[in-house]
Scaffold this motif. Structure first.
Motif, PDB file in Angstrom:
ATOM      1  N   LEU A   1      -9.992  13.088   2.147  1.00 51.17           N
ATOM      2  CA  LEU A   1      -9.396  11.861   1.530  1.00 51.17           C
ATOM      3  C   LEU A   1      -9.061  11.017   2.289  1.00 51.17           C
ATOM      4  O   LEU A   1      -8.873   9.954   2.060  1.00 51.17           O
ATOM      5  N   GLU A   2      -8.966  11.521   3.733  1.00 46.89           N
ATOM      6  CA  GLU A   2      -8.443  10.313   4.514  1.00 46.89           C
ATOM      7  C   GLU A   2      -9.584   9.712   5.140  1.00 46.89           C
ATOM      8  O   GLU A   2      -9.713   8.366   5.296  1.00 46.89           O
ATOM      9  N   ASN A   3     -10.976  10.451   5.207  1.00 43.95           N
ATOM     10  CA  ASN A   3     -12.227   9.615   5.223  1.00 43.95           C
ATOM     11  C   ASN A   3     -12.445   8.602   4.248  1.00 43.95           C
ATOM     12  O   ASN A   3     -12.922   7.671   4.467  1.00 43.95           O
ATOM     13  N   GLU A   4     -12.254   8.948   3.018  1.00 45.34           N
ATOM     14  CA  GLU A   4     -12.154   8.055   1.752  1.00 45.34           C
ATOM     15  C   GLU A   4     -11.453   6.817   1.890  1.00 45.34           C
ATOM     16  O   GLU A   4     -11.889   5.857   1.866  1.00 45.34           O
ATOM     17  N   ARG A   5     -10.212   7.084   2.383  1.00 46.95           N
ATOM     18  CA  ARG A   5      -9.299   5.729   2.742  1.00 46.95           C
ATOM     19  C   ARG A   5     -10.032   4.934   3.947  1.00 46.95           C
ATOM     20  O   ARG A   5      -9.897   3.797   3.840  1.00 46.95           O
ATOM     21  N   ILE A   6     -10.311   5.443   4.810  1.00 50.95           N
ATOM     22  CA  ILE A   6     -10.939   4.731   5.878  1.00 50.95           C
ATOM     23  C   ILE A   6     -12.245   4.045   5.535  1.00 50.95           C
ATOM     24  O   ILE A   6     -12.447   2.964   6.034  1.00 50.95           O
ATOM     25  N   GLU A   7     -13.006   4.675   4.735  1.00 57.66           N
ATOM     26  CA  GLU A   7     -14.238   4.092   4.066  1.00 57.66           C
ATOM     27  C   GLU A   7     -13.738   2.768   3.036  1.00 57.66           C
ATOM     28  O   GLU A   7     -14.219   1.657   2.992  1.00 57.66           O
ATOM     29  N   ARG A   8     -12.698   2.871   2.305  1.00 60.60           N
ATOM     30  CA  ARG A   8     -12.212   1.790   1.609  1.00 60.60           C
ATOM     31  C   ARG A   8     -11.753   0.570   2.430  1.00 60.60           C
ATOM     32  O   ARG A   8     -11.971  -0.636   2.275  1.00 60.60           O
ATOM     33  N   ARG A   9     -11.153   0.903   3.632  1.00 56.60           N
ATOM     34  CA  ARG A   9     -10.624  -0.234   4.338  1.00 56.60           C
ATOM     35  C   ARG A   9     -11.966  -0.648   4.985  1.00 56.60           C
ATOM     36  O   ARG A   9     -12.117  -2.004   5.147  1.00 56.60           O
ATOM     37  N   THR A  10     -13.047  -0.091   5.439  1.00 57.29           N
ATOM     38  CA  THR A  10     -14.428  -0.618   5.967  1.00 57.29           C
ATOM     39  C   THR A  10     -14.786  -1.296   4.734  1.00 57.29           C
ATOM     40  O   THR A  10     -15.444  -2.592   5.115  1.00 57.29           O
ATOM     41  N   ASP A  11     -14.955  -0.753   3.482  1.00 54.25           N
ATOM     42  CA  ASP A  11     -15.457  -1.766   2.421  1.00 54.25           C
ATOM     43  C   ASP A  11     -14.785  -3.094   2.190  1.00 54.25           C
ATOM     44  O   ASP A  11     -15.569  -3.968   2.004  1.00 54.25           O
ATOM     45  N   ALA A  12     -13.344  -3.101   2.657  1.00 53.09           N
ATOM     46  CA  ALA A  12     -12.620  -4.183   2.365  1.00 53.09           C
ATOM     47  C   ALA A  12     -13.111  -5.251   3.443  1.00 53.09           C
ATOM     48  O   ALA A  12     -13.229  -6.280   3.068  1.00 53.09           O
ATOM     49  N   LYS A  13     -13.453  -4.717   4.697  1.00 55.30           N
ATOM     50  CA  LYS A  13     -13.870  -5.723   5.541  1.00 55.30           C
ATOM     51  C   LYS A  13     -15.276  -6.149   5.471  1.00 55.30           C
ATOM     52  O   LYS A  13     -15.441  -7.374   5.502  1.00 55.30           O
ATOM     53  N   ARG A  14     -15.962  -5.490   4.910  1.00 57.12           N
ATOM     54  CA  ARG A  14     -17.392  -5.789   4.436  1.00 57.12           C
ATOM     55  C   ARG A  14     -17.459  -6.955   3.593  1.00 57.12           C
ATOM     56  O   ARG A  14     -18.109  -7.843   3.583  1.00 57.12           O
ATOM     57  N   PHE A  15     -16.685  -6.620   2.333  1.00 60.41           N
ATOM     58  CA  PHE A  15     -16.650  -7.830   1.405  1.00 60.41           C
ATOM     59  C   PHE A  15     -15.952  -8.886   1.935  1.00 60.41           C
ATOM     60  O   PHE A  15     -16.511  -9.953   1.484  1.00 60.41           O
ATOM     61  N   GLU A  16     -15.182  -8.932   2.865  1.00 56.48           N
ATOM     62  CA  GLU A  16     -14.645 -10.143   3.447  1.00 56.48           C
ATOM     63  C   GLU A  16     -15.620 -10.883   4.144  1.00 56.48           C
ATOM     64  O   GLU A  16     -16.022 -12.146   4.116  1.00 56.48           O
ATOM     65  N   GLY A  17     -16.598 -10.262   4.986  1.00 60.16           N
ATOM     66  CA  GLY A  17     -17.838 -10.791   5.429  1.00 60.16           C
ATOM     67  C   GLY A  17     -18.637 -11.496   4.412  1.00 60.16           C
ATOM     68  O   GLY A  17     -19.272 -12.497   4.363  1.00 60.16           O
ATOM     69  N   GLU A  18     -18.763 -10.663   3.256  1.00 60.77           N
ATOM     70  CA  GLU A  18     -19.723 -11.226   2.306  1.00 60.77           C
ATOM     71  C   GLU A  18     -19.188 -12.388   1.538  1.00 60.77           C
ATOM     72  O   GLU A  18     -19.959 -13.363   1.205  1.00 60.77           O
ATOM     73  N   ILE A  19     -17.975 -12.546   1.526  1.00 61.54           N
ATOM     74  CA  ILE A  19     -17.291 -13.774   0.801  1.00 61.54           C
ATOM     75  C   ILE A  19     -17.378 -15.111   1.890  1.00 61.54           C
ATOM     76  O   ILE A  19     -17.749 -16.239   1.253  1.00 61.54           O
ATOM     77  N   ASN A  20     -17.171 -14.773   3.305  1.00 61.13           N
ATOM     78  CA  ASN A  20     -17.616 -15.853   4.112  1.00 61.13           C
ATOM     79  C   ASN A  20     -19.184 -16.113   3.926  1.00 61.13           C
ATOM     80  O   ASN A  20     -19.234 -17.663   4.031  1.00 61.13           O
ATOM     81  N   PHE A  21     -19.903 -15.196   4.075  1.00 65.86           N
ATOM     82  CA  PHE A  21     -21.289 -15.623   3.564  1.00 65.86           C
ATOM     83  C   PHE A  21     -21.609 -16.582   2.258  1.00 65.86           C
ATOM     84  O   PHE A  21     -22.439 -17.384   2.400  1.00 65.86           O
ATOM     85  N   ALA A  22     -20.951 -15.863   1.242  1.00 69.29           N
ATOM     86  CA  ALA A  22     -20.824 -16.683   0.021  1.00 69.29           C
ATOM     87  C   ALA A  22     -20.274 -18.068   0.297  1.00 69.29           C
ATOM     88  O   ALA A  22     -21.035 -19.085  -0.438  1.00 69.29           O
ATOM     89  N   LYS A  23     -19.313 -18.471   0.952  1.00 67.99           N
ATOM     90  CA  LYS A  23     -18.807 -19.766   1.037  1.00 67.99           C
ATOM     91  C   LYS A  23     -20.143 -20.632   1.948  1.00 67.99           C
ATOM     92  O   LYS A  23     -20.287 -21.683   1.591  1.00 67.99           O
ATOM     93  N   ARG A  24     -20.690 -20.074   2.942  1.00 65.92           N
ATOM     94  CA  ARG A  24     -21.622 -20.832   3.670  1.00 65.92           C
ATOM     95  C   ARG A  24     -22.638 -21.124   2.520  1.00 65.92           C
ATOM     96  O   ARG A  24     -23.549 -22.317   2.868  1.00 65.92           O
ATOM     97  N   GLN A  25     -23.121 -20.211   1.847  1.00 62.71           N
ATOM     98  CA  GLN A  25     -24.003 -20.294   0.619  1.00 62.71           C
ATOM     99  C   GLN A  25     -23.897 -21.509  -0.378  1.00 62.71           C
ATOM    100  O   GLN A  25     -24.752 -22.263  -0.444  1.00 62.71           O
ATOM    101  N   ILE A  26     -22.490 -21.655  -0.567  1.00 65.74           N
ATOM    102  CA  ILE A  26     -22.045 -22.644  -1.601  1.00 65.74           C
ATOM    103  C   ILE A  26     -22.162 -23.979  -0.790  1.00 65.74           C
ATOM    104  O   ILE A  26     -22.600 -25.210  -1.375  1.00 65.74           O
ATOM    105  N   GLU A  27     -21.988 -24.295   0.397  1.00 65.84           N
ATOM    106  CA  GLU A  27     -22.187 -25.319   1.155  1.00 65.84           C
ATOM    107  C   GLU A  27     -23.618 -25.646   1.206  1.00 65.84           C
ATOM    108  O   GLU A  27     -23.823 -27.132   0.983  1.00 65.84           O
TER     109      GLU A  27
END
Length: 326
Positions: free
Chosen positions: A208-234
């Motif tokens: 369960l603790e590993n799953e929570r760590i993976e969720r936080r890692t996924d959140a950081k990865r989603f933030e990077g994807e959002i920044n990439f999407a912004k650059r794609q929009i520009e």
């Protein structure tokens, strides 16, 4: 409680009770429901259904709690919705893209919850199997102790007849020793089962603790994807600007060509009109000439008849004067 609220339910119940006790005395049922749902869902990964929340809070009917949970989910989605701050982008595009990212985040959370639910169920199945084994061991131990008591009663009766059946008493004593050894073996098996259940619970907590760590890692990865999407929009906006300028230049060139074609078409129409007028005049002159030819032919015939009737040949007449068509 429901299956998805059994895991770590003691800690969840303690946390919810402590949070409810910290609320002021005039707190409403809706506030307590929202607080319990937030703790169960975010801290312990338990889906806060109306039945589960009612078991933790002990207040309200299932219908009232369902309405309170609807408000909770609406506020949760509102806070979790991602906003895209791009001043140059259209409002509709920003809202739509933000909603799409929010749906992506909700889908990721749902996927993580499903995976956690699968792990929780597997661990629960292992715990249930261990409990069933423990119950079977306890039942066997009870039966063994009952057999021991029976044999002890038989031993007392045999001791009264010890003089007549000493060998039989010794055999019964040996059998009792074997049963006691079997009971000890069952005790050790029960202790091993308890240790295995504890190890299974510790393994589940680690997963369960590993799953929570993976969720936080996924959140950081989603933030990077959002920044990439912004650059794609520009980049897409720059491409759109270049295409718009190119289309404008092509439109201007087409307009110039169209004006040139129209001028040539007007001149051609004027030439056609002039040719039609000239053709009509030629047709008219042709008709007049044909009529004159017919008149001359008739006159020649009349002159031929008149000449044959006269004796002396008439002097030759002067040639007709040619007239112009106009």
């Amino acid at each position: 409680m429901q299956e998805n609220s059994t895991v770590n339910s003691a800690q969840a119940l303690a946390a919810v009770s402590a949070a409810l006790d910290s609320l002021p005395g005039g707190a409403t049922r809706q506030e307590k429901t929202k607080l319990a749902a937030r703790i169960l869902f975010l801290d312990f990964g338990i889906y806060p259904s109306a039945k589960v929340v009612r078991e933790f809070t002990g207040q309200g009917s299932l219908t009232d709690i369902s309405r309170d949970l609807q408000h909770f989910w609406d506020e949760f989605r509102k806070h979790m919705r991602i906003k895209l701050e791009v001043p140059e982008a259209p409002v509709a595009l920003r809202a739509t893209f933000g909603e799409a990212l929010g749906k992506l985040w909700a889908l990721s959370c749902e996927h993580a919850d499903k995976r956690m639910e699968i792990f929780r169920r597997e661990c629960q199945e292992q715990v249930d199997a261990a409990q069933m084994a423990l119950e079977a061991a306890c039942s066997s131990r009870t039966e063994a102790w009952a057999q021991v008591d029976t044999h002890k009663s038989q031993l007392v009766a045999m001791q009264e007849r010890l003089d007549a059946a000493e060998k039989r008493a010794e055999a019964q004593a040996a059998e009792i020793g074997g049963l006691e050894a079997q009971v000890e073996g069952w005790k050790r098996q029960a202790e091993a089962d308890a240790a295995a259940r504890k190890q299974s619970e510790e393994k589940f907590m680690a997963e369960l603790e590993n799953e929570r760590i993976e969720r936080r890692t996924d959140a950081k990865r989603f933030e990077g994807e959002i920044n990439f999407a912004k650059r794609q929009i520009e980049a897409a906006r720059q491409v759109e600007k270049d295409v718009r300028e190119q289309l404008q230049a092509e439109k201007t060139s087409k307009d110039i060509e169209l004006a040139t074609y129209r001028q040539r078409m007007n001149k051609a129409e004027e030439s056609v009109v002039a040719l039609r007028a000239e053709n009509a005049e030629v047709v008219s002159q042709k008709g007049w000439l044909e009529k004159k030819v017919e008149e001359l032919q008739e006159r020649v015939k009349e002159l031929a008849k008149a000449g044959s009737a006269k004796a002396p040949r008439a002097p030759r007449r002067a040639a007709l004067k040619r007239t112009t068509l106009r």
